[in-house]
Enzyme design. Structure first.
Site, PDB file in Angstrom:
ATOM      1  N   GLY A   1      -3.411   0.608  -3.818  1.00 23.34           N
ATOM      2  CA  GLY A   1      -2.010   0.620  -4.250  1.00 23.34           C
ATOM      3  C   GLY A   1      -1.094   1.021  -3.108  1.00 23.34           C
ATOM      4  O   GLY A   1      -1.436   0.910  -1.934  1.00 23.34           O
ATOM      5  N   ASP A   2       0.069   1.508  -3.487  1.00 24.44           N
ATOM      6  CA  ASP A   2       1.080   1.884  -2.482  1.00 24.44           C
ATOM      7  C   ASP A   2       0.758   3.184  -1.751  1.00 24.44           C
ATOM      8  O   ASP A   2       1.187   3.384  -0.608  1.00 24.44           O
ATOM      9  CB  ASP A   2       2.435   2.085  -3.173  1.00 24.44           C
ATOM     10  CG  ASP A   2       2.347   3.218  -4.194  1.00 24.44           C
ATOM     11  OD1 ASP A   2       1.585   3.084  -5.181  1.00 24.44           O
ATOM     12  OD2 ASP A   2       2.987   4.268  -3.983  1.00 24.44           O
TER      13      ASP A   2
ATOM     14  N   THR B   1      -0.366   9.530  -9.741  1.00 30.61           N
ATOM     15  CA  THR B   1      -0.146   9.949  -8.357  1.00 30.61           C
ATOM     16  C   THR B   1       0.523  11.326  -8.271  1.00 30.61           C
ATOM     17  O   THR B   1       1.312  11.697  -9.124  1.00 30.61           O
ATOM     18  CB  THR B   1       0.733   8.910  -7.604  1.00 30.61           C
ATOM     19  OG1 THR B   1       0.182   7.629  -7.789  1.00 30.61           O
ATOM     20  CG2 THR B   1       0.828   9.191  -6.138  1.00 30.61           C
TER      21      THR B   1
HETATM   22  N1  GLY Z   1       1.010   4.678  -7.225  1.00 30.90           N
HETATM   23  C1  GLY Z   1      -0.374   4.668  -7.150  1.00 30.90           C
HETATM   24  C2  GLY Z   1      -1.016   3.366  -7.214  1.00 30.90           C
HETATM   25  O1  GLY Z   1      -0.471   2.420  -7.761  1.00 30.90           O
HETATM   26  O2  GLY Z   1      -2.118   3.247  -6.738  1.00 30.90           O
END
Ligand code: GLY
Length: 286
Positions: free
Chosen positions: A189-190, A159
């Site tokens: 994801g987040d 990321t």
């Molecule tokens: N932090 C990025 C994801 O887990 O998709």
């Protein structure tokens, strides 16, 4: 006060040789965003331009150079938030938009919605003349090798993100990712989830990086709100300490309205860079 902080992902480096180059890219992204702020540009434009640099650089897990999913394809997520208006834009599961961060910005500015996914997000991108590329554009030799080994753990960094503060005191947060290696098709994801991967208001902005499933447990970017009364450094420290108690692994960058910056991670490393008023050159590290 104007300021920008960026990250090129938290995780673990596979090769020590790549580290200096990645730090240089973080510094370059911070400097590029800073120039926009210095020329009275908006925090949104500064954060977007910084993230775009990472998306176009194949060493980072965003845009070109993204990890492949189980099907051997790339699926991209992005998010952006304007701390003044509290408007945000996010996209998920896109496979052909060259710069997903531009799509997030366009969703925030031109759409009545806050979050678009998959084909609908891509159709919106095409209608708004964003550059469309074949999925193969994103796939590098290095990431294909990781795919062939069926590795599903974060091996390197993950990321990219930026938080900027402009002359008008506006804060913006921007994030872009390819998600985790060998993820299920359709996994989100987040990163495009407001409050988890990114957040901004009129007090602070933050962007997270690391394992999305962990970050969502702690609602990491919004979690800073719980502690911000004691200052951004304390808040970031406490936020990562909470995550550690939840057995989560991640990193976060944050910036407040006074231009105070903070970053913290409980992974092996996190690539970062920053520049603020008074600095002649950007600083960066891991
Ligand atoms: N932090 C990025 C994801 O887990 O998709």
């Amino acid at each position: 006060m104007i300021a920008i902080i960026v990250h090129g992902g938290a995780g673990k480096a596979n090769s020590k040789e790549e580290i200096p180059g990645r730090i240089e890219t973080c510094k370059y992204a911070a400097k590029t965003g800073f120039k926009i702020l210095k020329n009275s540009g908006s925090a949104i434009d500064a954060a977007v331009e910084a993230v775009k640099i990472f998306e176009d650089d194949s060493f980072f897990n965003a845009g070109k150079g993204t990890y492949l999913n189980k099907k051997g394809e790339v699926e991209l997520d992005s998010g952006i938030m304007d701390g003044e208006s509290l408007k945000s834009g996010a996209a998920s599961g896109v496979k052909h938009v060259k710069n997903p961060i531009l799509l997030a910005k366009m969703i925030m500015e031109k759409s009545p919605h806050r979050f678009l996914i998959s084909e609908g997000a891509e159709e919106f991108a095409m209608r708004n003349q964003l550059e469309i590329v074949p999925n193969s554009y994103f796939i590098t030799k290095e990431k294909r090798e990781i795919y062939l080994k069926k590795l599903n753990k974060i091996q390197e960094s993950d990321t990219v993100g930026a938080v900027a503060l402009d002359k008008k005191g506006r804060i913006a947060s921007a994030v872009s990712t390819g998600g985790t290696p060998f993820k299920e098709e359709g996994r989100v994801g987040d990163s495009p989830i407001i409050g988890s991967g990114f957040f901004a208001n009129d007090i602070y902005g933050a962007v997270a990086t690391g394992i999305g499933e962990d970050i969502m447990k702690a609602v990491l970017s919004f979690r800073i709100n719980l502690y911000i009364g004691k200052g951004i450094e304390y808040a970031v420290e406490q936020t990562i300490s909470d995550l550690t108690k939840l057995n989560g692994k991640a990193g976060i960058i944050a910036l407040d309205k006074q231009g105070n910056m903070a970053y913290k991670y409980n992974t092996e490393m996190m690539f970062y860079g920053f520049m603020k008023e008074g600095m002649k050159e950007p600083e960066g590290g891991i």
